[in-house]
Design a protein around this motif. Structure first.
Motif, short mmCIF file in Angstrom:
data_model
loop_
_atom_site.label_atom_id
_atom_site.label_comp_id
_atom_site.label_asym_id
_atom_site.label_seq_id
_atom_site.Cartn_x
_atom_site.Cartn_y
_atom_site.Cartn_z
N ILE A 70 -21.44 -44.25 -16.96
CA ILE A 70 -21.48 -43.04 -17.78
C ILE A 70 -20.67 -43.27 -19.05
CG2 ILE A 70 -20.64 -40.65 -17.97
CD1 ILE A 70 -21.52 -40.19 -15.11
N GLY A 71 -21.31 -43.04 -20.19
CA GLY A 71 -20.62 -43.05 -21.48
C GLY A 71 -20.45 -41.63 -21.97
N LEU A 72 -19.34 -41.39 -22.65
CA LEU A 72 -19.00 -40.02 -23.06
C LEU A 72 -19.30 -39.76 -24.54
CD1 LEU A 72 -15.64 -39.66 -21.09
CD2 LEU A 72 -17.95 -38.99 -20.38
N ILE A 75 -25.61 -41.15 -20.83
CA ILE A 75 -24.64 -40.39 -21.64
C ILE A 75 -24.43 -39.00 -21.04
CG2 ILE A 75 -24.10 -39.50 -23.93
CD1 ILE A 75 -24.22 -42.60 -23.65
N VAL A 76 -23.16 -38.65 -20.87
CA VAL A 76 -22.77 -37.31 -20.45
C VAL A 76 -21.73 -36.81 -21.45
CG1 VAL A 76 -21.72 -35.90 -18.64
CG2 VAL A 76 -23.18 -37.84 -18.02
N LEU A 77 -22.13 -35.89 -22.31
CA LEU A 77 -21.20 -35.33 -23.29
C LEU A 77 -20.34 -34.28 -22.61
CD1 LEU A 77 -23.53 -34.95 -26.41
CD2 LEU A 77 -22.13 -36.91 -25.72
N GLN A 78 -19.04 -34.37 -22.82
CA GLN A 78 -18.11 -33.44 -22.17
C GLN A 78 -18.25 -32.04 -22.77
OE1 GLN A 78 -14.20 -35.47 -20.91
NE2 GLN A 78 -14.73 -36.44 -22.86
N ALA A 131 -13.73 -37.83 -27.22
CA ALA A 131 -12.64 -36.87 -27.12
C ALA A 131 -13.15 -35.47 -26.79
CB ALA A 131 -11.84 -36.83 -28.43
N ASN A 132 -12.59 -34.87 -25.73
CA ASN A 132 -13.02 -33.53 -25.34
C ASN A 132 -12.61 -32.47 -26.37
OD1 ASN A 132 -12.60 -31.31 -22.51
ND2 ASN A 132 -14.46 -31.81 -23.61
N GLY A 178 -24.18 -26.59 -29.19
CA GLY A 178 -25.07 -26.56 -28.05
C GLY A 178 -25.09 -27.84 -27.23
N ASN A 179 -24.62 -28.95 -27.84
CA ASN A 179 -24.55 -30.23 -27.11
C ASN A 179 -23.43 -30.24 -26.08
OD1 ASN A 179 -26.62 -31.30 -28.71
ND2 ASN A 179 -25.17 -32.12 -30.22
N PHE A 180 -22.49 -29.29 -26.20
CA PHE A 180 -21.26 -29.36 -25.42
C PHE A 180 -21.09 -28.16 -24.48
CE2 PHE A 180 -20.44 -31.40 -29.63
CZ PHE A 180 -20.44 -32.71 -29.19
N THR A 181 -22.19 -27.60 -24.03
CA THR A 181 -22.11 -26.50 -23.08
C THR A 181 -21.96 -27.03 -21.66
OG1 THR A 181 -24.50 -26.40 -22.71
CG2 THR A 181 -23.63 -25.11 -24.56
#
Length: 327
Positions: free
Chosen positions: A105-107, A125-128, A232-233, A299-302
């Motif tokens: 998993i890449g962030l 890819i999993v965006l935080q 970075a979150n 919307g990418n970070f919900t």
């Protein structure tokens, strides 16, 4: 439904990003019907799947799990140290972990191009995510506060915004307000000295979550000055809160904000950072452009988007083992 282990090197109660990610993923996966346990070390516990945060620091857990469970899926999560700083890690151990994992998993979206080619097809890819703030942003007032949030450490280039503030003209209203725990006594000394000598710099030390949210609401800009980032979150939090970002031009920031984002400066270049900060203060159109862009990206970070991406990564890991995971 699955019995899932999440391994993180960060102990319970830690404010480290890896711990926050583990706790958030536990909630998201439990909301999907799975059973999740968080461990700091693997001691032979049975599971249907293991997710290991930090392929280097969790190397021993990954090795043990793979040896004991050769037919059970294993996911490694790539942090900034895993990908961008061989001087801070055991590179052989890191690559062994990547090889052992069924999925990585890449962030951020550019991470696959920054790891050895043989591992790239494993990356998902999993965006935080971040919750949308419940309170509105504070009205703009003097001074023009620019926040920096994160532990003070070399990888974060933590005092670069403070250095940039020294290059601002006397009539600038900019103030750098920084929150974060020093990584060691040396960083504490540097922060205290900077706060004493630099009238534009205010260091809050480590503050709680409520105070962080208040700082973000009252700031006009967030600075992310890192030399390297795994994703970075605080980018997610800023976007969800409509807080414009000025960021170092590194893959970890571009992989979240996109190549067309206008708020980048060359890494470690405080004069260029000072120029961008001054432009944000004085050019209302530029500041609005940054604000509109982070709002567009929100919307990418919900949580829903992160949950869906996490479940997709789990399904991919099972598919590589010849099975299919139930979402």
């Amino acid at each position: 439904m699955l019995d899932i282990l999440i391994v993180t090197p960060a102990e319970p109660g830690s404010k480290a990003g890896n711990r926050a990610t583990a706790e958030r993923w536990k909630r998201l996966l439990e909301n999907s019907g799975h059973t999740v346990s968080i461990l700091t070390r693997y001691q032979g516990q049975a599971a249907d799947l293991m997710i290991a945060l930090h392929t280097w620091r969790s190397h021993e857990a990954i090795r043990q799990f793979r040896e004991m469970n050769p037919k059970i899926p294993l996911i490694g999560v790539l942090t900034g140290t895993d990908v961008y700083s061989p001087e801070f890690r055991d590179e052989q151990a890191t690559h062994e972990s990547m090889a052992s994992a069924d999925a990585l998993i890449g962030l951020h979206r550019k991470v696959a191009t920054d790891i050895p080619e043989g591992f790239r097809d494993k990356v998902r890819i999993v965006l935080q995510s971040a919750e949308k703030p419940t309170q509105s942003r504070c009205p703009a007032t003097d001074p023009f506060d620019c926040c920096v949030i994160g532990h003070l450490r070399d990888e974060k280039d933590s005092l670069r915004a403070a250095m940039a503030a020294r290059h601002l003209p006397d009539d600038s209203r900019i103030r750098i307000v920084q929150a974060g725990k020093p990584h060691n006594p040396g960083w504490r000394t540097m922060a205290e000295q900077e706060a004493t000598l630099n009238p534009r710099f205010h260091w809050l030390g480590e503050i709680d979550r409520t105070a962080v949210q208040s700082l973000m609401r009252s700031s006009q800009v967030m600075v992310i000055s890192s030399r390297m980032e795994g994703g970075a979150n605080v980018v997610s939090e800023a976007c969800r809160g409509g807080l414009p970002i000025i960021a170092s031009d590194i893959p970890g920031n571009r992989g979240l904000l996109g190549d067309s984002y206008s708020g980048y400066y060359p890494v470690e270049n405080e004069k260029a950072l000072a120029s961008l900060l001054l432009r944000a203060e004085r050019d209302a159109d530029f500041l609005a452009e940054l604000r509109n862009k982070v709002t567009e990206l929100a919307g990418n970070f919900t949580p829903a988007a992160e949950q869906a991406a996490l479940i997709a990564a789990i399904d991919y890991a099972f598919s590589r083992m010849g099975s299919i995971a139930s979402p």
